[in-house]
Design a protein around this motif. Structure first.
Motif, PDB file in Angstrom:
ATOM      1  N   LEU A  23      30.803  47.967  42.760  1.00  0.00           N
ATOM      2  CA  LEU A  23      31.112  46.648  42.089  1.00  0.00           C
ATOM      3  C   LEU A  23      30.070  45.789  42.577  1.00  0.00           C
ATOM      4  CD1 LEU A  23      35.013  46.610  41.877  1.00  0.00           C
ATOM      5  CD2 LEU A  23      33.315  46.858  39.653  1.00  0.00           C
ATOM      6  N   ILE A  24      29.696  45.699  43.693  1.00  0.00           N
ATOM      7  CA  ILE A  24      28.846  44.671  44.279  1.00  0.00           C
ATOM      8  C   ILE A  24      27.261  45.199  43.623  1.00  0.00           C
ATOM      9  CG2 ILE A  24      27.582  44.140  46.574  1.00  0.00           C
ATOM     10  CD1 ILE A  24      30.553  44.346  47.828  1.00  0.00           C
ATOM     11  N   LYS A  25      27.282  46.253  43.824  1.00  0.00           N
ATOM     12  CA  LYS A  25      25.988  46.773  43.195  1.00  0.00           C
ATOM     13  C   LYS A  25      25.638  46.424  41.711  1.00  0.00           C
ATOM     14  CE  LYS A  25      24.813  50.918  46.262  1.00  0.00           C
ATOM     15  NZ  LYS A  25      24.614  52.231  46.331  1.00  0.00           N
ATOM     16  N   ASN A  26      26.753  46.092  41.000  1.00  0.00           N
ATOM     17  CA  ASN A  26      26.731  45.711  39.456  1.00  0.00           C
ATOM     18  C   ASN A  26      26.878  44.428  39.369  1.00  0.00           C
ATOM     19  OD1 ASN A  26      26.386  48.358  37.879  1.00  0.00           O
ATOM     20  ND2 ASN A  26      27.595  49.301  39.424  1.00  0.00           N
ATOM     21  N   GLY A  27      26.649  43.558  40.453  1.00  0.00           N
ATOM     22  CA  GLY A  27      26.651  42.106  40.183  1.00  0.00           C
ATOM     23  C   GLY A  27      28.147  41.483  40.425  1.00  0.00           C
ATOM     24  N   TYR A  28      29.241  42.106  40.972  1.00  0.00           N
ATOM     25  CA  TYR A  28      30.529  41.439  41.101  1.00  0.00           C
ATOM     26  C   TYR A  28      30.679  40.982  42.452  1.00  0.00           C
ATOM     27  CZ  TYR A  28      31.745  43.481  36.657  1.00  0.00           C
ATOM     28  OH  TYR A  28      31.780  43.849  35.482  1.00  0.00           O
ATOM     29  N   VAL A  30      32.940  40.695  45.494  1.00  0.00           N
ATOM     30  CA  VAL A  30      34.361  41.527  45.738  1.00  0.00           C
ATOM     31  C   VAL A  30      34.944  41.048  47.158  1.00  0.00           C
ATOM     32  CG1 VAL A  30      35.348  43.669  46.160  1.00  0.00           C
ATOM     33  CG2 VAL A  30      33.533  43.427  44.630  1.00  0.00           C
ATOM     34  N   SER A  31      36.135  40.942  47.107  1.00  0.00           N
ATOM     35  CA  SER A  31      36.840  40.861  48.633  1.00  0.00           C
ATOM     36  C   SER A  31      38.096  41.795  48.310  1.00  0.00           C
ATOM     37  CB  SER A  31      37.189  39.303  48.520  1.00  0.00           C
ATOM     38  OG  SER A  31      38.052  38.773  47.744  1.00  0.00           O
ATOM     39  N   GLN A  32      38.639  41.725  49.612  1.00  0.00           N
ATOM     40  CA  GLN A  32      39.903  42.564  49.838  1.00  0.00           C
ATOM     41  C   GLN A  32      41.132  41.616  50.118  1.00  0.00           C
ATOM     42  OE1 GLN A  32      39.744  46.956  51.971  1.00  0.00           O
ATOM     43  NE2 GLN A  32      37.979  45.849  52.845  1.00  0.00           N
ATOM     44  N   PHE A  47      44.457  45.293  47.842  1.00  0.00           N
ATOM     45  CA  PHE A  47      43.690  45.006  46.471  1.00  0.00           C
ATOM     46  C   PHE A  47      42.279  44.563  46.573  1.00  0.00           C
ATOM     47  CE2 PHE A  47      48.177  43.747  45.727  1.00  0.00           C
ATOM     48  CZ  PHE A  47      48.464  44.232  44.687  1.00  0.00           C
ATOM     49  N   LEU A  48      41.596  44.891  45.498  1.00  0.00           N
ATOM     50  CA  LEU A  48      40.168  44.360  45.645  1.00  0.00           C
ATOM     51  C   LEU A  48      40.423  43.312  44.627  1.00  0.00           C
ATOM     52  CD1 LEU A  48      37.968  47.385  45.466  1.00  0.00           C
ATOM     53  CD2 LEU A  48      38.418  46.031  47.348  1.00  0.00           C
ATOM     54  N   LYS A  49      39.813  42.003  45.054  1.00  0.00           N
ATOM     55  CA  LYS A  49      39.904  40.981  44.144  1.00  0.00           C
ATOM     56  C   LYS A  49      38.314  40.642  43.629  1.00  0.00           C
ATOM     57  CE  LYS A  49      41.525  37.164  45.944  1.00  0.00           C
ATOM     58  NZ  LYS A  49      41.887  35.753  46.567  1.00  0.00           N
ATOM     59  N   VAL A  50      38.171  40.921  42.220  1.00  0.00           N
ATOM     60  CA  VAL A  50      36.885  41.088  41.704  1.00  0.00           C
ATOM     61  C   VAL A  50      36.557  39.868  40.706  1.00  0.00           C
ATOM     62  CG1 VAL A  50      35.467  42.757  40.403  1.00  0.00           C
ATOM     63  CG2 VAL A  50      37.207  43.687  41.815  1.00  0.00           C
ATOM     64  N   LYS A  51      35.467  39.520  40.710  1.00  0.00           N
ATOM     65  CA  LYS A  51      34.997  38.374  39.891  1.00  0.00           C
ATOM     66  C   LYS A  51      33.661  38.634  39.621  1.00  0.00           C
ATOM     67  CE  LYS A  51      34.027  33.724  40.571  1.00  0.00           C
ATOM     68  NZ  LYS A  51      34.582  32.357  41.186  1.00  0.00           N
ATOM     69  N   LEU A  52      33.221  38.494  38.229  1.00  0.00           N
ATOM     70  CA  LEU A  52      32.015  38.812  37.731  1.00  0.00           C
ATOM     71  C   LEU A  52      30.977  37.427  38.327  1.00  0.00           C
ATOM     72  CD1 LEU A  52      29.386  40.292  36.346  1.00  0.00           C
ATOM     73  CD2 LEU A  52      30.116  39.352  34.167  1.00  0.00           C
ATOM     74  N   ASP A  53      29.904  37.739  38.745  1.00  0.00           N
ATOM     75  CA  ASP A  53      29.047  36.433  39.304  1.00  0.00           C
ATOM     76  C   ASP A  53      27.747  36.758  38.681  1.00  0.00           C
ATOM     77  OD1 ASP A  53      27.116  34.846  40.656  1.00  0.00           O
ATOM     78  OD2 ASP A  53      28.241  35.332  42.768  1.00  0.00           O
TER      79      ASP A  53
END
Length: 61
Positions: A23-28, A30-32, A47-53
């Motif tokens: 996800l990080i490599k694709n621009g998101y 991410v935090s646990q 959980f992973l908390k994911v947000k598109l940046d």
């Protein structure tokens, strides 16, 4: 564009790390995080908390 956050429940630590890396490599961003399965309980869900940046998405080529 409205920024939406989502939680992805992944039990295994290595699986969380692998998914986070992708996800990080694709621009998101991410935090646990973790939370008790039931209030006051000892069992926790991870959980992973994911947000598109959008700013990160432009630099990950």
């Amino acid at each position: 564009m409205e920024e939406k956050e989502m939680l992805i429940k992944i039990y295994n630590q290595q699986d969380r790390l692998d998914v986070a890396q992708i996800l990080i490599k694709n621009g998101y961003t991410v935090s646990q995080t973790k939370r008790a399965r039931v209030p006051g309980g000892k069992t926790v869900d991870y959980f992973l908390k994911v947000k598109l940046d959008e700013e990160n998405a432009k630099t990950t080529k």
